[in-house]
Design a protein around this motif. Structure first.
Motif, mmCIF file in Angstrom:
data_model
loop_
_atom_site.group_PDB
_atom_site.id
_atom_site.type_symbol
_atom_site.label_atom_id
_atom_site.label_comp_id
_atom_site.label_asym_id
_atom_site.label_seq_id
_atom_site.Cartn_x
_atom_site.Cartn_y
_atom_site.Cartn_z
ATOM 1 N N ILE A 125 7.011 12.953 5.515
ATOM 2 C CA ILE A 125 7.913 12.333 4.531
ATOM 3 C C ILE A 125 7.388 12.553 3.114
ATOM 4 N N LEU A 126 6.082 12.363 2.925
ATOM 5 C CA LEU A 126 5.486 12.560 1.597
ATOM 6 C C LEU A 126 5.664 14.004 1.147
ATOM 7 N N GLU A 127 5.422 14.914 2.079
ATOM 8 C CA GLU A 127 5.525 16.343 1.772
ATOM 9 C C GLU A 127 6.961 16.707 1.397
ATOM 10 N N TRP A 128 7.895 16.247 2.185
ATOM 11 C CA TRP A 128 9.324 16.508 1.947
ATOM 12 C C TRP A 128 9.721 16.005 0.559
ATOM 13 N N TRP A 129 9.262 14.798 0.238
ATOM 14 C CA TRP A 129 9.615 14.153 -1.034
ATOM 15 C C TRP A 129 9.051 14.924 -2.220
ATOM 16 N N ILE A 130 7.793 15.347 -2.114
ATOM 17 C CA ILE A 130 7.132 16.059 -3.214
ATOM 18 C C ILE A 130 7.744 17.447 -3.410
ATOM 19 N N ALA A 156 0.841 -1.204 0.000
ATOM 20 C CA ALA A 156 0.000 0.000 0.000
ATOM 21 C C ALA A 156 0.872 1.249 0.000
ATOM 22 N N LEU A 157 1.979 1.187 0.728
ATOM 23 C CA LEU A 157 2.894 2.331 0.813
ATOM 24 C C LEU A 157 3.542 2.592 -0.545
ATOM 25 N N LEU A 158 3.939 1.511 -1.214
ATOM 26 C CA LEU A 158 4.554 1.657 -2.533
ATOM 27 C C LEU A 158 3.539 2.229 -3.519
ATOM 28 N N HIS A 159 2.294 1.744 -3.457
ATOM 29 C CA HIS A 159 1.224 2.279 -4.308
ATOM 30 C C HIS A 159 1.051 3.771 -4.067
ATOM 31 N N THR A 160 1.134 4.169 -2.803
ATOM 32 C CA THR A 160 0.969 5.581 -2.446
ATOM 33 C C THR A 160 2.046 6.428 -3.117
ATOM 34 N N PHE A 161 3.301 6.030 -2.955
ATOM 35 C CA PHE A 161 4.400 6.800 -3.551
ATOM 36 C C PHE A 161 4.316 6.820 -5.072
ATOM 37 N N GLU A 162 3.955 5.688 -5.666
ATOM 38 C CA GLU A 162 3.850 5.637 -7.129
ATOM 39 C C GLU A 162 2.713 6.525 -7.626
ATOM 40 N N TYR A 163 1.618 6.506 -6.904
ATOM 41 C CA TYR A 163 0.472 7.344 -7.284
ATOM 42 C C TYR A 163 0.857 8.821 -7.195
ATOM 43 N N LEU A 164 1.538 9.191 -6.132
ATOM 44 C CA LEU A 164 1.955 10.583 -5.957
ATOM 45 C C LEU A 164 2.927 10.997 -7.054
ATOM 46 N N GLU A 165 3.764 10.069 -7.469
ATOM 47 C CA GLU A 165 4.721 10.360 -8.536
ATOM 48 C C GLU A 165 3.965 10.647 -9.842
ATOM 49 N N SER A 210 10.933 17.769 -5.259
ATOM 50 C CA SER A 210 10.843 17.189 -6.607
ATOM 51 C C SER A 210 11.279 15.733 -6.656
ATOM 52 N N MET A 211 10.915 14.975 -5.650
ATOM 53 C CA MET A 211 11.101 13.520 -5.628
ATOM 54 C C MET A 211 12.534 13.089 -5.913
ATOM 55 N N PRO A 212 13.449 13.400 -4.971
ATOM 56 C CA PRO A 212 14.872 13.106 -5.198
ATOM 57 C C PRO A 212 15.212 11.601 -5.243
#
Length: 191
Positions: A152-157, A84-93, A160-162
């Motif tokens: 973490i999600l906010e930082w990543w977005i 689910a976590l991986l799906h979340t990051f992929e969706y956000l990407e 620009s998704m480093p």
């Protein structure tokens, strides 16, 4: 008829998002949104009370979509699994522009609060379904995990998704589990 209504609603949302990527939310007017969406002012008010309502509904729709997408592979909807976590990051990407616009705008607290509410509810239901260690306070645990996830999600977005989603999930999962494992070892040692 219903399809036409849905189409104009979507045109308004798309127009609003384009304007949000160009200017600050506060300076956007209903007139500008109507012109950009190629509809009249009345049509905008038919769907939304005002631009604040429009923003709220945009965010809610995106977050609901995110939830539906992320939990689709899981039988236990509220179990925060690695999948689910991986799906979340992929969706956000895939939807990076929406999320970065929302997080970089002055109204980001609205967005952040909705994200935290969503994750908080999921985590609460999950913790209810397991036997949480008596030493751990449920409210504090939910707050801690929610803040960590959204942070973490906010930082990543915003940056620009480093790192790719797989790296983010691996690291984040290890951090989350390290805290839990350490706690389990500690509990076992003290028995």
């Amino acid at each position: 008829m219903a399809r036409r209504i849905q189409k104009s609603r979507q045109a308004i949302i798309d127009a609003f998002m384009r304007l949000m990527s160009e200017k600050e939310f506060e300076s956007i007017t209903i007139n500008q949104i109507a012109v950009e969406a190629n509809v009249n002012r009345g049509t905008v008010y038919l769907h939304f009370d005002d631009k604040y309502d429009l923003r709220e509904q945009c965010i809610a729709a995106q977050i609901n979509q995110l939830l539906r997408h992320c939990m689709s592979g899981d039988h236990l909807v509220h179990l925060p699994s690695k999948t689910a976590l991986l799906h979340t990051f992929e969706y956000l990407e895939q939807h990076a522009s929406f999320y970065s616009i929302m997080l970089k705008s002055k109204g980001s607290t609205v967005f952040r609060n909705q994200m935290e509410t969503m994750f908080g509810e999921s985590l609460s239901e999950y913790l209810d379904s397991i036997n949480l260690d008596k030493e751990m306070n449920r409210d504090i645990t939910v707050q801690f995990l929610t803040s960590a996830t959204v942070g973490i999600l906010e930082w990543w977005i915003i940056r620009s998704m480093p790192y790719p989603p797989s790296v983010m999930v691996e690291q984040f999962w290890n951090l989350l589990n390290r805290g839990v494992e350490r706690h389990e070892h500690h509990s076992m040692g003290s028995r």
